[in-house]
Design an enzyme around this catalytic site. Sequence first.
Site, PDB file in Angstrom:
ATOM      1  CB  VAL A   1     -14.363   4.558 -21.029  1.00  0.00           C
ATOM      2  CG1 VAL A   1     -14.868   3.257 -20.428  1.00  0.00           C
ATOM      3  CG2 VAL A   1     -13.124   4.342 -21.896  1.00  0.00           C
TER       4      VAL A   1
ATOM      5  CG  ASN B   1     -10.313  -4.090 -17.495  1.00  0.00           C
ATOM      6  OD1 ASN B   1      -9.169  -4.494 -17.272  1.00  0.00           O
ATOM      7  ND2 ASN B   1     -11.037  -4.523 -18.522  1.00  0.00           N
TER       8      ASN B   1
ATOM      9  CB  SER C   1       0.371  -1.032 -17.189  1.00  0.00           C
ATOM     10  OG  SER C   1       1.425  -1.723 -17.844  1.00  0.00           O
TER      11      SER C   1
ATOM     12  CE1 TYR D   1      -1.735   0.021 -22.067  1.00  0.00           C
ATOM     13  CE2 TYR D   1       0.396  -0.433 -21.078  1.00  0.00           C
ATOM     14  CZ  TYR D   1      -0.954  -0.731 -21.224  1.00  0.00           C
ATOM     15  OH  TYR D   1      -1.502  -1.770 -20.511  1.00  0.00           O
TER      16      TYR D   1
ATOM     17  CB  ALA E   1       2.078   9.127 -20.777  1.00  0.00           C
ATOM     18  CB  SER E   2      -2.527   6.414 -20.489  1.00  0.00           C
ATOM     19  OG  SER E   2      -2.208   5.034 -20.626  1.00  0.00           O
ATOM     20  CE  LYS E   3      -3.035   0.902 -18.791  1.00  0.00           C
ATOM     21  NZ  LYS E   3      -4.393   0.518 -18.406  1.00  0.00           N
TER      22      LYS E   3
ATOM     23  CB  ILE F   1      -2.191 -10.361 -18.573  1.00  0.00           C
ATOM     24  CG1 ILE F   1      -1.671  -9.654 -17.310  1.00  0.00           C
ATOM     25  CG2 ILE F   1      -3.332 -11.328 -18.248  1.00  0.00           C
ATOM     26  CD1 ILE F   1      -1.111 -10.540 -16.224  1.00  0.00           C
TER      27      ILE F   1
HETATM   28  P1  NAD Z   1      -8.254  -6.581 -24.087  1.00  0.00           P
HETATM   29  O1  NAD Z   1      -7.893  -5.922 -25.360  1.00  0.00           O
HETATM   30  O2  NAD Z   1      -8.612  -8.011 -24.080  1.00  0.00           O
HETATM   31  O3  NAD Z   1      -9.417  -5.770 -23.335  1.00  0.00           O
HETATM   32  C1  NAD Z   1      -9.545  -4.382 -23.391  1.00  0.00           C
HETATM   33  C2  NAD Z   1     -11.020  -4.068 -23.522  1.00  0.00           C
HETATM   34  O4  NAD Z   1     -11.205  -2.648 -23.481  1.00  0.00           O
HETATM   35  C3  NAD Z   1     -11.588  -4.558 -24.866  1.00  0.00           C
HETATM   36  O5  NAD Z   1     -12.731  -5.367 -24.659  1.00  0.00           O
HETATM   37  C4  NAD Z   1     -11.946  -3.272 -25.595  1.00  0.00           C
HETATM   38  O6  NAD Z   1     -13.078  -3.377 -26.443  1.00  0.00           O
HETATM   39  C5  NAD Z   1     -12.208  -2.322 -24.427  1.00  0.00           C
HETATM   40  N1  NAD Z   1     -12.146  -0.930 -24.837  1.00  0.00           N
HETATM   41  C6  NAD Z   1     -11.222  -0.329 -25.640  1.00  0.00           C
HETATM   42  N2  NAD Z   1     -11.559   0.960 -25.841  1.00  0.00           N
HETATM   43  C7  NAD Z   1     -12.703   1.178 -25.148  1.00  0.00           C
HETATM   44  C8  NAD Z   1     -13.548   2.307 -24.964  1.00  0.00           C
HETATM   45  N3  NAD Z   1     -13.285   3.480 -25.562  1.00  0.00           N
HETATM   46  N4  NAD Z   1     -14.644   2.168 -24.184  1.00  0.00           N
HETATM   47  C9  NAD Z   1     -14.946   0.983 -23.589  1.00  0.00           C
HETATM   48  N5  NAD Z   1     -14.194  -0.126 -23.746  1.00  0.00           N
HETATM   49  C10 NAD Z   1     -13.085  -0.024 -24.510  1.00  0.00           C
HETATM   50  O7  NAD Z   1      -6.976  -6.331 -23.153  1.00  0.00           O
HETATM   51  P2  NAD Z   1      -6.736  -6.651 -21.618  1.00  0.00           P
HETATM   52  O8  NAD Z   1      -5.348  -7.130 -21.526  1.00  0.00           O
HETATM   53  O9  NAD Z   1      -7.838  -7.449 -21.040  1.00  0.00           O
HETATM   54  O10 NAD Z   1      -6.751  -5.160 -21.044  1.00  0.00           O
HETATM   55  C11 NAD Z   1      -7.529  -4.765 -19.919  1.00  0.00           C
HETATM   56  C12 NAD Z   1      -6.759  -3.708 -19.148  1.00  0.00           C
HETATM   57  O11 NAD Z   1      -5.567  -4.312 -18.628  1.00  0.00           O
HETATM   58  C13 NAD Z   1      -6.291  -2.522 -20.005  1.00  0.00           C
HETATM   59  O12 NAD Z   1      -6.462  -1.320 -19.284  1.00  0.00           O
HETATM   60  C14 NAD Z   1      -4.810  -2.808 -20.206  1.00  0.00           C
HETATM   61  O13 NAD Z   1      -4.072  -1.638 -20.418  1.00  0.00           O
HETATM   62  C15 NAD Z   1      -4.471  -3.462 -18.887  1.00  0.00           C
HETATM   63  N6  NAD Z   1      -3.228  -4.240 -18.907  1.00  0.00           N
HETATM   64  C16 NAD Z   1      -3.106  -5.329 -19.692  1.00  0.00           C
HETATM   65  C17 NAD Z   1      -1.913  -6.046 -19.679  1.00  0.00           C
HETATM   66  C18 NAD Z   1      -1.695  -7.270 -20.530  1.00  0.00           C
HETATM   67  O14 NAD Z   1      -0.541  -7.762 -20.578  1.00  0.00           O
HETATM   68  N7  NAD Z   1      -2.703  -7.811 -21.183  1.00  0.00           N
HETATM   69  C19 NAD Z   1      -0.840  -5.625 -18.877  1.00  0.00           C
HETATM   70  C20 NAD Z   1      -1.022  -4.486 -18.086  1.00  0.00           C
HETATM   71  C21 NAD Z   1      -2.227  -3.814 -18.096  1.00  0.00           C
END
Ligand code: NAD
Length: 248
Positions: free
Chosen positions: A64, A89, A140, A153, A155-157, A186
């Site tokens: 991305v 995502n 987030s 993190y 700041a980005s969100k 999660i």
């Molecule tokens: P995860 O690590 O399982 O999934 C994140 C995915 O993003 C991975 O498959 C990774 O390869 C991909 N990724 C990373 N850098 C990338 C790039 N440059 N280009 C394309 N893909 C890339 O984690 P998740 O928990 O499934 O996270 C998904 C989203 O949910 C994220 O944005 C995360 O910040 C957000 N989130 C997660 C939680 C949590 O508790 N797990 C809480 C709040 C928000």
Amino acid sequence: MTEQWFAGQTAIVTGAAGGIGRACGRLFAERGGTVIAGDIADCSSLIDDVADTPGTVHAIETDVRKPADLERLVDCAIEHGGPDILVNNAGIVARKPITELSPERWHDVIETNLTGAYNAIKAATPPLCATGGTIVTVSSLLSHIGYSDRVAYSASKGGLDAMKRSLAAELGPEGVRVNAVNPGFIRTEMTQPHLEDGNGDAFRAKTAIDRLGEPEDVAELVAFLASDRAAFISGETILIDGGQAARG
Ligand code: NAD
């Protein structure tokens, strides 16, 4: 039978190899959609994962941070009659106190989480305006509450949440809705280190309903916001945290 909310629709999902992205891809396919799945990691196993659904998945290696990769992803969605839905995502986290957070790591998190979403939205907006589509960004809980060692993190969100409000204002007249979901803890690869450190119970105890979130919980909310059932919702941020923020 599961309602086919997304029959005839095409959904782009970034970060589709991970926990939440994979669950979104699976749910869109279960509800009849065509999923254009992008991830920097291999997400082709999602194709087999949805073999028992009415939907289909096309997996494309996508970073991305690279605008050309997003254009390829969007082109694939156009070939399949879309895009009708964009789910931003893909994300990474840096667990560092500010004094140890290097400029490189700061930029990596901002480039992936915030600029990555910008790259996807910029590429997808013209065809989304043509289809009257919708954007859902995975933000987030940490854009709402402070948390040590998560400065980049958060700041980005926070940037994603603010960007969503302006985009909703800008693209609403074009028939495009823009929303965000803001998950708490999660159970995914991203949070695995906390579980390995034995902190799962502590995170569970922060919620009001005494459990950790699952990727499928988030996917249900993403799917709802992406569907016509949410036709009057735009510019909104919806927490999905088991009541953690409500408890304070
Ligand atoms: P995860 O690590 O399982 O999934 C994140 C995915 O993003 C991975 O498959 C990774 O390869 C991909 N990724 C990373 N850098 C990338 C790039 N440059 N280009 C394309 N893909 C890339 O984690 P998740 O928990 O499934 O996270 C998904 C989203 O949910 C994220 O944005 C995360 O910040 C957000 N989130 C997660 C939680 C949590 O508790 N797990 C809480 C709040 C928000």
